[in-house]
Write an enzyme that holds these catalytic residues in place. Structure first.
Site, PDB file in Angstrom:
ATOM      1  N   PHE A  20     -19.184 -46.439  43.188  1.00 47.51           N
ATOM      2  CA  PHE A  20     -20.506 -46.493  42.542  1.00 47.51           C
ATOM      3  C   PHE A  20     -20.566 -45.351  41.520  1.00 47.51           C
ATOM      4  O   PHE A  20     -21.467 -44.515  41.523  1.00 47.51           O
ATOM      5  CB  PHE A  20     -21.637 -46.362  43.569  1.00 47.51           C
ATOM      6  CG  PHE A  20     -21.537 -47.333  44.726  1.00 47.51           C
ATOM      7  CD1 PHE A  20     -22.011 -48.631  44.590  1.00 47.51           C
ATOM      8  CD2 PHE A  20     -20.967 -46.951  45.936  1.00 47.51           C
ATOM      9  CE1 PHE A  20     -21.911 -49.538  45.650  1.00 47.51           C
ATOM     10  CE2 PHE A  20     -20.870 -47.842  46.993  1.00 47.51           C
ATOM     11  CZ  PHE A  20     -21.347 -49.132  46.860  1.00 47.51           C
TER      12      PHE A  20
ATOM     13  N   SER B 282     -19.739 -51.753  39.364  1.00 43.53           N
ATOM     14  CA  SER B 282     -19.860 -53.166  38.979  1.00 43.53           C
ATOM     15  C   SER B 282     -20.304 -53.314  37.522  1.00 43.53           C
ATOM     16  O   SER B 282     -20.250 -54.405  36.966  1.00 43.53           O
ATOM     17  CB  SER B 282     -20.856 -53.870  39.905  1.00 43.53           C
ATOM     18  OG  SER B 282     -22.084 -53.169  39.905  1.00 43.53           O
TER      19      SER B 282
ATOM     20  N   ASP C 129     -21.761 -43.302  46.486  1.00 51.54           N
ATOM     21  CA  ASP C 129     -23.110 -43.002  45.974  1.00 51.54           C
ATOM     22  C   ASP C 129     -23.778 -44.308  45.529  1.00 51.54           C
ATOM     23  O   ASP C 129     -24.013 -44.516  44.341  1.00 51.54           O
ATOM     24  CB  ASP C 129     -23.003 -42.008  44.808  1.00 51.54           C
ATOM     25  CG  ASP C 129     -24.378 -41.586  44.295  1.00 51.54           C
ATOM     26  OD1 ASP C 129     -25.365 -41.717  45.056  1.00 51.54           O
ATOM     27  OD2 ASP C 129     -24.462 -41.139  43.138  1.00 51.54           O
TER      28      ASP C 129
ATOM     29  N   CYS D  36     -29.829 -42.945  48.787  1.00 57.32           N
ATOM     30  CA  CYS D  36     -31.040 -42.584  48.048  1.00 57.32           C
ATOM     31  C   CYS D  36     -32.224 -43.446  48.494  1.00 57.32           C
ATOM     32  O   CYS D  36     -33.226 -43.527  47.799  1.00 57.32           O
ATOM     33  CB  CYS D  36     -30.815 -42.687  46.540  1.00 57.32           C
ATOM     34  SG  CYS D  36     -30.368 -44.328  45.995  1.00 57.32           S
TER      35      CYS D  36
HETATM   36  N1  SAH Z   1     -22.680 -41.679  41.211  1.00 56.57           N
HETATM   37  C1  SAH Z   1     -23.392 -41.964  39.987  1.00 56.57           C
HETATM   38  C2  SAH Z   1     -24.676 -42.716  40.214  1.00 56.57           C
HETATM   39  C3  SAH Z   1     -24.528 -44.012  40.961  1.00 56.57           C
HETATM   40  S1  SAH Z   1     -25.865 -45.088  40.778  1.00 56.57           S
HETATM   41  C4  SAH Z   1     -23.605 -40.667  39.223  1.00 56.57           C
HETATM   42  O1  SAH Z   1     -23.307 -39.595  39.754  1.00 56.57           O
HETATM   43  O2  SAH Z   1     -24.078 -40.711  38.086  1.00 56.57           O
HETATM   44  C5  SAH Z   1     -25.282 -46.529  41.541  1.00 56.57           C
HETATM   45  C6  SAH Z   1     -24.242 -47.306  40.754  1.00 56.57           C
HETATM   46  O3  SAH Z   1     -23.782 -48.362  41.593  1.00 56.57           O
HETATM   47  C7  SAH Z   1     -24.715 -47.966  39.484  1.00 56.57           C
HETATM   48  O4  SAH Z   1     -23.901 -47.545  38.423  1.00 56.57           O
HETATM   49  C8  SAH Z   1     -24.521 -49.494  39.714  1.00 56.57           C
HETATM   50  O5  SAH Z   1     -24.009 -50.143  38.546  1.00 56.57           O
HETATM   51  C9  SAH Z   1     -23.480 -49.493  40.796  1.00 56.57           C
HETATM   52  N2  SAH Z   1     -23.460 -50.638  41.727  1.00 56.57           N
HETATM   53  C10 SAH Z   1     -24.508 -51.242  42.335  1.00 56.57           C
HETATM   54  N3  SAH Z   1     -24.066 -52.149  43.247  1.00 56.57           N
HETATM   55  C11 SAH Z   1     -22.707 -52.107  43.213  1.00 56.57           C
HETATM   56  C12 SAH Z   1     -21.676 -52.780  43.927  1.00 56.57           C
HETATM   57  N4  SAH Z   1     -21.954 -53.654  44.900  1.00 56.57           N
HETATM   58  N5  SAH Z   1     -20.394 -52.487  43.635  1.00 56.57           N
HETATM   59  C13 SAH Z   1     -20.108 -51.585  42.659  1.00 56.57           C
HETATM   60  N6  SAH Z   1     -21.033 -50.895  41.975  1.00 56.57           N
HETATM   61  C14 SAH Z   1     -22.313 -51.155  42.242  1.00 56.57           C
END
Ligand code: SAH
Length: 403
Positions: free
Chosen positions: A234, A257, A307, A347
């Site tokens: 993520f 994603s 995350d 979160c």
């Molecule tokens: N760690 C990042 C913030 C993450 S926010 C930072 O430090 O800036 C959550 C992220 O998860 C988003 O970018 C979203 O696109 C992604 N996301 C949501 N569901 C997902 C999934 N099932 N698989 C992969 N990514 C996902």
């Protein structure tokens, strides 16, 4: 003055200075308050309790501006008062900003006595969200105060979020004042450079709440004393990945994603001078990706960061969300080298820290891993938690060192 009277016995939370009045606690509203205008809040026996922004469409029917017990009986919610709240919030962060930190949350809603208002600084620009009718009501005053006390090249609005619907407000996005921001704004977070898109990025552009935790990841990688292989799940635009590489990690895999987020993650690697060979960008669903990795023997990591987005939007979803948090931590647990770190976050406000710890413990148990928690994490200090408003604490995380 328009008045909102509570039902019998419903004043307890207000006596503790909690800022929300739920619709179920309201006995009657007298006068004809318009959305966002100020109402006087009184107990069932008529005792004055405080002043609040009236929100006729929301379950949170009123958000308190002030309590009689604190400000006395002759208080008035006016433009000067709202402007001084903005100014005080800015003053609280002044010492945190500098050359090495050019992006920060300037105003964090209820915790800064400005319910429903979010303002973030990215370099010379401000990006904001008006999430309640009360904040919307004082919009011009707030913008003027920001322009006066927080010099900027432009203020951009990112009120393009669904929570506005609960308040009866339309989604809104666009330039409020000053110059249109460039497509990308380069910010400095503790010497890590990141390009942020205020206009197209998530939330106001970036996840500022993880600032301290990204610095911790950098420090863990440095202190490990050996080059770590890091899986950043993520990843969004790769903030944790940059931190890990800055700390001396050998290789980072960023998984998300979102294609645009990963594209930006690629730019950010370049911006910090890292070799493309040091990082991999994978567009995938993390749930599937971790399962696939488990099937392939040989893929092992020294640090896995999880995350994810908010899995529980409401309290009712906490069971399903708990399963999702456990699932990814379990898969990650199986992919860690001995002596590796799991850095896992939630979160979701509906998952409290003890529950998150239990979920993580259960996941590592089922993964057959033993270990210990070395750090209990939360959102960075520019996202403070007003003492009467524990709901402001939403981000929690654990660092687990596994055997
Ligand atoms: N760690 C990042 C913030 C993450 S926010 C930072 O430090 O800036 C959550 C992220 O998860 C988003 O970018 C979203 O696109 C992604 N996301 C949501 N569901 C997902 C999934 N099932 N698989 C992969 N990514 C996902």
């Amino acid at each position: 003055m328009n008045t909102l009277q509570l039902s019998k016995g419903r004043e307890a939370s207000l006596l503790r200075h909690h800022p929300w009045v739920f619709s179920g606690a309201v006995a009657r509203v007298t006068g004809n308050p318009t959305p966002g205008s100020t109402v006087q809040v009184v107990a069932a026996d008529g005792k004055p309790l405080g002043w609040a922004a009236y929100s006729p469409e929301s379950q949170i029917r009123a958000r308190m501006w002030a309590f009689n017990a604190i400000v006395g009986d002759n208080f008035q919610v006016d433009a000067a008062n709202i402007a001084s709240r903005v100014q005080r919030a800015l003053q609280r962060r002044q010492h945190l900003l500098g050359e090495r930190r050019t992006a920060i949350r300037l105003i964090y809603a209820e915790s800064d006595d400005l319910p429903g208002l979010i303002v973030d600084r990215y370099g010379d620009y401000l990006s904001c969200q008006f999430l309640s009718v009360g904040a919307e009501f004082w919009r011009d005053t707030i913008i003027a105060a920001l322009n006066e006390h927080s010099p900027n090249r432009g203020i951009y609005e990112r009120s393009d979020v669904t929570v506005r619907k609960h308040e009866g407000l339309e989604s809104r996005k666009g330039l409020i004042s000053g110059e249109e921001p460039a497509e990308f704004i380069t910010i400095n977070e503790a010497d890590r450079l990141l390009d942020v898109s205020i206009t197209e990025g998530h939330k106001t552009g970036y996840y500022l709440d993880q600032y301290d935790n990204r610095s911790l990841v950098q420090q863990l990688c440095t202190q490990a004393g050996r080059p770590l292989k890091v899986l950043n799940c993520f990843s969004y635009t790769g903030g944790f990945g940059i931190a890990a590489l800055k700390g001396g990690a050998e290789h980072v895999t960023n998984v998300d994603s979102s294609g645009p987020a990963l594209e930006l993650a690629g730019r950010n690697l370049e911006l910090n001078g890292f070799d493309p060979d040091q990082a991999e960008l994978v567009q995938a669903n993390v749930f599937d990706y971790l399962r696939d990795l488990k099937q392939q023997s040989g893929s092992r990591y020294d640090m896995i960061i999880l995350d994810p987005p908010k899995f529980a939007e409401t309290k009712h979803q906490f069971k399903r969300a708990s399963r999702a948090y456990k699932d990814i931590a379990l898969q990650a647990g199986a992919l860690l080298n001995p002596g590796g770190w799991l850095v896992s976050f939630s979160c979701s406000g509906a998952i409290d820290p003890p529950l998150f710890q239990k979920i993580t413990a259960d996941a590592l148990l089922d993964a057959g891993r033993q270990g210990r928690i070395t750090h209990h994490l939360h959102q960075s200090s520019d996202h403070p938690v007003a003492l009467p408003f524990p709901e402001a604490l939403y981000l929690k995380g654990l660092v687990c060192h596994v055997d």
